[in-house]
Design a protein around this motif. Structure first.
Motif, short mmCIF file in Angstrom:
data_model
loop_
_atom_site.label_atom_id
_atom_site.label_comp_id
_atom_site.label_asym_id
_atom_site.label_seq_id
_atom_site.Cartn_x
_atom_site.Cartn_y
_atom_site.Cartn_z
N UNK A 132 40.50 48.82 42.35
CA UNK A 132 39.99 50.10 42.07
C UNK A 132 38.84 49.16 42.63
N UNK A 133 37.64 48.16 42.33
CA UNK A 133 36.62 47.69 43.23
C UNK A 133 36.49 46.29 43.96
N UNK A 134 38.00 45.53 44.25
CA UNK A 134 38.00 45.00 45.40
C UNK A 134 38.97 45.35 45.74
N UNK A 135 39.29 46.54 46.58
CA UNK A 135 40.13 47.03 47.85
C UNK A 135 40.11 46.21 48.67
N UNK A 136 39.11 45.54 49.30
CA UNK A 136 39.03 45.10 50.37
C UNK A 136 39.78 43.25 49.56
N UNK A 137 40.02 43.25 48.96
CA UNK A 137 40.69 41.80 48.73
C UNK A 137 42.32 41.90 48.00
N UNK A 138 43.05 43.05 48.06
CA UNK A 138 44.24 43.11 47.50
C UNK A 138 44.81 44.57 48.68
N UNK A 139 45.99 43.38 49.13
CA UNK A 139 47.34 44.32 49.73
C UNK A 139 48.04 44.94 49.63
N UNK A 140 47.95 44.36 48.28
CA UNK A 140 49.31 46.08 47.64
C UNK A 140 48.94 45.78 46.16
N UNK A 141 49.36 46.75 45.97
CA UNK A 141 49.40 46.65 43.55
C UNK A 141 50.18 47.27 43.73
N UNK A 142 51.43 46.03 42.60
CA UNK A 142 52.55 46.63 41.99
C UNK A 142 51.89 46.78 40.47
N UNK A 143 51.75 47.35 39.82
CA UNK A 143 51.62 47.49 38.32
C UNK A 143 52.92 47.62 37.09
N UNK A 144 53.38 47.22 36.57
CA UNK A 144 54.52 47.33 35.44
C UNK A 144 54.06 47.72 34.11
N UNK A 145 54.66 48.72 33.39
CA UNK A 145 54.28 49.05 32.33
C UNK A 145 52.84 50.47 32.19
N UNK A 146 52.08 49.46 32.31
CA UNK A 146 50.44 50.01 31.76
C UNK A 146 50.09 51.37 33.31
N UNK A 147 50.28 52.54 33.32
CA UNK A 147 49.93 53.26 34.19
C UNK A 147 48.24 53.05 34.65
N UNK A 148 47.57 53.95 35.85
CA UNK A 148 46.51 53.90 36.06
C UNK A 148 45.62 54.42 34.51
N UNK A 149 44.36 53.70 34.38
CA UNK A 149 43.77 54.05 33.15
C UNK A 149 43.11 55.69 33.12
N UNK A 150 42.91 56.12 34.12
CA UNK A 150 42.80 57.70 33.84
C UNK A 150 43.84 58.11 33.34
#
Length: 284
Positions: free
Chosen positions: A118-136
């Motif tokens: 969320x804060x540094x999208x330019x530094x993240x090519x892709x995201x894989x989140x495991x178990x914990x959902x988006x904070x919102x």
């Protein structure tokens, strides 16, 4: 002649007065995947996943995170606020001279991964989140589902000294609690060695104790990088409510993967399937 052993080295870097360590493994010229562990675990939680990423040509950097790493255990709850945890990941990328990487996190590591994306999208090519959902999605689920009941321990962990005493006691109380969460005897043994004996329990609890200082705007910011969310239906701590709402907070290609019959500890229980999902996301 036998094949050479896979490349693996420990790297260190500093951020302010803190000195961090990370395990840099796999093909040195491969696309980088940052692996972030959760609580109450350390880098070994990725031991069965990382080699499968290496076999697919990816380089992995497994970070021993703030509070866990013996030389990065600041005092005070505010030192464990999400922006600080996110900043540690960015410092790792800078130290490795990486403009961007694929970011993967489990449990609290997933919360950090969401924050980095969320804060540094330019530094993240892709995201894989495991178990914990988006904070919102997690916060919304606390209101409209059984998530608040599942998260009772977060309140317990706000108390001083008592959680440390419960988790480090010599009796079988910690073992029973962790087994009830789905940990195997081997995983519980690692907890005793890597968390209790190594003195990492207070630092790990610091992440929970910083929750009251979270900035709602930063914590719930939308994500705009390609994302996969992996959730398991036998997770006693994280229910379906947050899992199914996560899609509403990702403004990019999104994939939801549900693993059936798996507890909270997806990297250990289903390393083959998890590695496959990470590779699919990183390669898409």
């Amino acid at each position: 002649m036998g094949s050479e052993p896979p490349r693996s080295e420990e790297i260190t870097f500093t951020r302010g007065p803190l000195r961090f360590r990370a395990i840099d493994s796999g093909p040195a010229d491969g696309e980088a995947v940052v692996l972030l562990h959760g609580f109450p675990q350390r880098t070994s939680s990725w031991d069965e996943v990382a080699p499968r990423l290496h076999a697919a040509g990816f380089r992995t950097l497994v970070l021993d995170q703030r509070g866990y790493c013996a030389t990065a255990r600041p005092r005070g709850r505010r030192a464990y606020r999400l922006p600080e945890l996110v900043g540690d990941v960015i410092a790792l990328l800078d130290s490795a001279d990486l403009p961007a990487a694929h970011v993967v996190g489990h449990d609290w590591g997933a919360a950090v991964a969401w924050g980095v994306a969320a804060a540094h999208p330019d530094r993240v090519r892709s995201l894989t989140a495991v178990s914990v959902p988006h904070p919102a999605a997690f916060l919304r689920a606390m209101i409209v589902s059984d998530q608040l009941l599942r998260s009772w321990y977060i309140g317990l962990f706000q108390l001083p000294w008592l959680p440390e005493r419960l988790l480090t006691s010599r009796g079988n109380r910690p073992e029973r609690a962790l087994a009830g969460m789905g940990m195997t005897p081997e995983m519980i043994g690692r907890f005793r060695t890597e968390m209790v004996a190594a003195g990492a329990v207070p630092g790990g609890l610091g992440w929970y104790r910083a929750v009251p200082f979270a900035s709602p705007k930063k914590a719930t910011a939308r994500v705009r990088v390609p994302t996969t969310f992996v959730w398991s239906d036998h997770d006693p701590a994280l229910g379906r409510g947050g899992a199914e709402r996560t899609a509403h907070y990702v403004d990019a290609d999104y994939r939801f993967v549900e693993m059936s019959g798996v507890s909270h500890w997806i990297p250990e229980e289903r390393p083959v399937e998890l590695a496959r999902e990470i590779i699919a996301r990183a390669g898409s």
